[in-house]
Design an enzyme around this catalytic site. Structure first.
Site, PDB file in Angstrom:
ATOM      1  N   SER A 112       0.656  -1.316  -0.038  1.00  0.00           N
ATOM      2  CA  SER A 112      -0.010  -0.010  -0.008  1.00  0.00           C
ATOM      3  C   SER A 112       0.994   1.159  -0.255  1.00  0.00           C
ATOM      4  O   SER A 112       1.674   1.584  -0.802  1.00  0.00           O
ATOM      5  CB  SER A 112      -1.021  -0.174   1.311  1.00  0.00           C
ATOM      6  N   HIS A 113       0.775   2.073   1.087  1.00  0.00           N
ATOM      7  CA  HIS A 113       1.301   3.287   0.966  1.00  0.00           C
ATOM      8  C   HIS A 113       2.639   3.409   1.822  1.00  0.00           C
ATOM      9  O   HIS A 113       3.386   4.390   1.954  1.00  0.00           O
ATOM     10  CB  HIS A 113       0.537   4.203   2.057  1.00  0.00           C
ATOM     11  N   LYS A 125      -2.030  -8.967  -0.483  1.00  0.00           N
ATOM     12  CA  LYS A 125      -3.404  -8.804   0.024  1.00  0.00           C
ATOM     13  C   LYS A 125      -4.354  -9.968  -0.815  1.00  0.00           C
ATOM     14  O   LYS A 125      -4.142 -10.169  -1.854  1.00  0.00           O
ATOM     15  CB  LYS A 125      -4.163  -7.435  -0.235  1.00  0.00           C
ATOM     16  N   ASP A 276      -2.137   6.727  -3.122  1.00  0.00           N
ATOM     17  CA  ASP A 276      -0.917   6.185  -2.545  1.00  0.00           C
ATOM     18  C   ASP A 276      -0.473   5.142  -3.548  1.00  0.00           C
ATOM     19  O   ASP A 276      -0.935   4.785  -4.604  1.00  0.00           O
ATOM     20  CB  ASP A 276      -1.300   5.504  -1.093  1.00  0.00           C
ATOM     21  N   ASP A 278      -0.709   1.719  -4.128  1.00  0.00           N
ATOM     22  CA  ASP A 278      -1.667   0.962  -4.824  1.00  0.00           C
ATOM     23  C   ASP A 278      -2.899   1.542  -5.545  1.00  0.00           C
ATOM     24  O   ASP A 278      -3.985   0.898  -5.940  1.00  0.00           O
ATOM     25  CB  ASP A 278      -1.820  -0.406  -4.032  1.00  0.00           C
ATOM     26  N   ASP A 280      -5.461   3.085  -3.509  1.00  0.00           N
ATOM     27  CA  ASP A 280      -6.615   3.099  -2.825  1.00  0.00           C
ATOM     28  C   ASP A 280      -7.013   4.146  -2.076  1.00  0.00           C
ATOM     29  O   ASP A 280      -7.958   4.838  -1.610  1.00  0.00           O
ATOM     30  CB  ASP A 280      -6.924   1.778  -2.257  1.00  0.00           C
ATOM     31  N   ARG A 281      -6.008   5.003  -1.656  1.00  0.00           N
ATOM     32  CA  ARG A 281      -6.121   6.208  -0.837  1.00  0.00           C
ATOM     33  C   ARG A 281      -5.963   7.452  -1.397  1.00  0.00           C
ATOM     34  O   ARG A 281      -5.340   7.544  -2.705  1.00  0.00           O
ATOM     35  CB  ARG A 281      -4.690   6.407   0.180  1.00  0.00           C
ATOM     36  N   GLU A 363     -10.311   7.520   8.297  1.00  0.00           N
ATOM     37  CA  GLU A 363      -9.763   8.806   8.477  1.00  0.00           C
ATOM     38  C   GLU A 363      -8.234   8.730   7.843  1.00  0.00           C
ATOM     39  O   GLU A 363      -7.614   9.712   7.447  1.00  0.00           O
ATOM     40  CB  GLU A 363      -9.346   9.100  10.072  1.00  0.00           C
ATOM     41  N   LYS A 375     -11.173   0.582  -0.868  1.00  0.00           N
ATOM     42  CA  LYS A 375     -11.312   2.246  -1.000  1.00  0.00           C
ATOM     43  C   LYS A 375     -10.662   2.333  -2.269  1.00  0.00           C
ATOM     44  O   LYS A 375     -10.071   1.691  -3.189  1.00  0.00           O
ATOM     45  CB  LYS A 375     -10.622   2.772   0.123  1.00  0.00           C
TER      46      LYS A 375
HETATM   47  C1  G1P Z   1      -3.780   1.736   8.376  1.00  0.00           C
HETATM   48  C2  G1P Z   1      -5.102   2.663   8.783  1.00  0.00           C
HETATM   49  C3  G1P Z   1      -6.288   1.979   8.354  1.00  0.00           C
HETATM   50  C4  G1P Z   1      -6.438   1.329   6.976  1.00  0.00           C
HETATM   51  C5  G1P Z   1      -4.847   0.402   6.509  1.00  0.00           C
HETATM   52  C6  G1P Z   1      -4.576  -0.049   5.121  1.00  0.00           C
HETATM   53  O1  G1P Z   1      -3.837   0.518   9.196  1.00  0.00           O
HETATM   54  O2  G1P Z   1      -5.067   3.053   9.867  1.00  0.00           O
HETATM   55  O3  G1P Z   1      -7.225   2.891   8.549  1.00  0.00           O
HETATM   56  O4  G1P Z   1      -7.578   0.586   6.662  1.00  0.00           O
HETATM   57  O5  G1P Z   1      -3.717   1.113   7.077  1.00  0.00           O
HETATM   58  O6  G1P Z   1      -4.759   1.036   4.401  1.00  0.00           O
HETATM   59  P1  G1P Z   1      -3.274   0.516  10.552  1.00  0.00           P
HETATM   60  O7  G1P Z   1      -1.927   0.718  10.459  1.00  0.00           O
HETATM   61  O8  G1P Z   1      -3.687   1.716  11.460  1.00  0.00           O
HETATM   62  O9  G1P Z   1      -3.642  -0.760  11.234  1.00  0.00           O
HETATM   63 ZN    ZN Z   2      -3.258   1.430  -0.366  1.00  0.00          ZN
END
Ligand code: G1P
Ligand code: ZN
Length: 539
Positions: A112-113, A125, A276, A278, A280-281, A363, A375
């Site tokens: 992801s990010h 995933k 981000d 991948d 989704d953000r 958030e 997302k």
């Molecule tokens: C974090 C974010 C959460 C999101 C997840 C995947 O997870 O807080 O909202 O769904 O990344 O993008 P966390 O590291 O808090 O478990």
């Molecule tokens: Zn992502």
């Protein structure tokens, strides 16, 4: 060609908030991917009838992991894999392909990010036939496999060429290489008023989209520049790179700093956005103006009737417990269903499948709808563009009008990173046992109305999940504590601060939540226990 290889279990293959996420060097250990994938294949029945999607955000090790997964899927007798060209697919585009084509699930290779590269992170995933990530019960079953695995199956064939579109046979399995962009673009055209947005660009509207050298570049160029007519070069960092060009592809005020600086400069465009790693953000900016993801979810929900796909009405809306209560006020005003779930997109899936909700968000820069089961970064950007085109207003005007109507939840998240896992676990356990004694207590101007762990009862599958601790105050303000479930080492304590004001809507967010920050740190004894007097990341 098919062989069985002996292996030894790894003990750290438990999935977190969003799949398995580890340091690249951990994933590169001998048989690490193989063990994990075999554990997944072991829990799926009738593989000979199953068709899966496969692709990733193009980060370092994407190409190698994909070849391993292809060879193992073939050896395990999977019927077919649908693979994004050159191994690329964004998380939302993948979810769409699973849903549209009624596939049995898919594997998205992404952290992801999180940063990429040999010193960054890698991840996998696993989505099921909903197009969303598997529920915790199934990931627990897979984890049990990972700690007892003794062998895996793999085909010894050559690497598969993923550069050409089309279908091929491989080791008894069918492989179809598809254009990862096309179906997603068509879906977006079905949802939004492309003609109105195009007209807005033709009339001189300007935007900058920062793809952060990650997967959304090609999607963003196709949609914003080629179809909607944004000026060439509106999409920056548009070419995906294995290490994201050294960027940390998390679209927030800290890591998308170049875009933020640009949008707060004299050269700012009318609209700014980033996605981000991948895809989704999303982050949304106006001229010298930032929209929090909490407010964005509330504003999109409030304006659903401006979007062709939703104009006949929406089901309810959901947010993670840590997300601000802004959208709750919108749900109440529109008299639609409202749900609070644990952190992690997978908790929204049952609510979408059972038609309880249409929109949902977190958030952490995640917003989406039931058009897919993940997302969706570009969807959120298009939603905003559609609102701006339909109203002729600026991002700031839309947001300030929203606060005037509903009040404002000032919101800031503090992250305390790299905390010793045992220290973090004890901090949370001790805080939890202290919560009952906080009820009714006064801290300066704030009176605790209720303090308890957040426990979610899924109305669809009946499961219960505990995620985080919440202190609520009589004025509508809240403090939420959680441990991150996406890190690749150590613990991150997240502290979410929300202060509600019905009228006083134009203050500085950090100033407004600062009294809550003091309470939050004191009550949980964060400085004493972690040695940290300040958060590492404030967003
Ligand atoms: C974090 C974010 C959460 C999101 C997840 C995947 O997870 O807080 O909202 O769904 O990344 O993008 P966390 O590291 O808090 O478990
Ligand atoms: Zn992502």
């Amino acid at each position: 060609m098919i062989t069985t290889v002996k292996t030894h279990p790894y003990t750290d293959q438990k999935m977190g908030t969003a799949g398995l996420r580890r340091k690249s060097k951990v994933v590169m250990q001998e048989n690490y991917i193989e063990n994990f994938m075999q554990s997944i294949f072991n829990v799926i029945s009738n593989l000979q009838d199953k068709v899966f999607l496969l692709g990733g955000d193009g980060r370092f090790y994407n190409d190698i992991a994909i070849q391993k997964i292809i060879k193992m899927a073939a050896a395990n007798g999977v019927k077919k894999l649908i693979i994004g060209q050159n191994g690329f697919i964004s998380t939302p585009a993948g979810s769409n392909i699973i849903l549209q084509n009624k596939l049995n699930g898919g594997f998205i290779l992404s952290a992801s990010h999180n940063p990429g590269g040999i010193n960054g992170d890698f991840g996998i995933k696993y989505s099921n036939e909903t197009g969303g990530q598997i529920p915790a019960q199934l990931s627990d079953k897979i984890y049990q496999q990972t700690i007892s695995i003794s062998e895996y199956k793999i085909c010894l064939g050559p690497d598969v060429d993923l550069s050409q579109l089309g279908t091929q046979e491989y080791c008894g399995m069918s492989i179809e290489v598809i254009d990862p962009v096309k179906d997603y673009v068509e879906l977006m055209q079905k949802i939004f008023d492309f003609a109105a947005i195009k007209k807005m660009f033709a009339n001189g509207f300007t935007m900058r989209f920062d793809a952060m050298n990650a997967v959304t570049g090609p999607y963003a160029v196709a949609i914003f520049e080629d179809l909607l007519g944004a000026a060439k070069g509106s999409v920056v960092n548009a070419v995906p790179k294995p290490d994201f060009g050294g960027l940390h592809p998390d679209p927030n005020l800290v890591y998308a700093k170049d875009l933020v600086d640009f949008m707060f400069s004299d050269q700012a465009t009318d609209f700014g956005a980033a996605n981000d790693g991948d895809g989704d953000r999303n982050m949304i900016l106006g001229k010298s103006f930032f929209v929090t993801p909490n407010d964005s979810l509330a504003i999109l929900t409030d304006n659903f009737n401006l979007i062709p796909y939703y104009k006949d009405g929406i089901y309810g809306v959901a947010k993670s417990a840590a997300t601000s209560t802004a959208v709750a006020r919108v749900a109440k005003a529109h008299n639609i269903g409202y749900y609070e779930v644990p952190t992690g997109w997978k908790y929204f899936v049952n609510l979408m499948d059972s038609k309880r909700i249409t929109f949902c968000g977190e958030e952490s820069f995640g917003t989406g709808s039931s058009h897919i089961r993940e997302k969706d970064g570009i969807w959120a950007v298009l939603f905003w563009l559609n609102i701006l085109a339909a109203t002729g207003k600026t991002v700031e005007e839309i947001t300030v009008e929203h606060w005037k109507k509903y009040g404002r939840s000032y919101y800031i998240r503090f992250d305390f990173e790299g905390v010793d896992t045992a220290v973090a676990d004890k901090l949370m356990a001790d805080l939890e046992s202290k919560l009952p004694s906080l009820s009714g207590k006064t801290f300066g101007d704030f009176i605790v109305s209720d303090a308890a762990p957040f426990i979610y009862h899924d109305p669809v599958d009946g499961s219960s999940t505990k995620n985080g601790l919440i202190i609520r105050f009589t004025d509508g303000s809240r403090i939420v504590y959680r441990l991150s479930g996406t890190g690749s080492s150590g613990a991150t304590i997240r502290v979410y601060l929300e202060r509600f004001c019905a009228k006083d809507i134009l203050q500085n967010p950090l100033d407004m939540v600062s009294p809550l920050a003091h309470i939050a740190l004191d009550v949980a004894e964060i400085p004493e226990r972690t040695g940290k007097h300040q958060a590492d990341v404030v967003t």
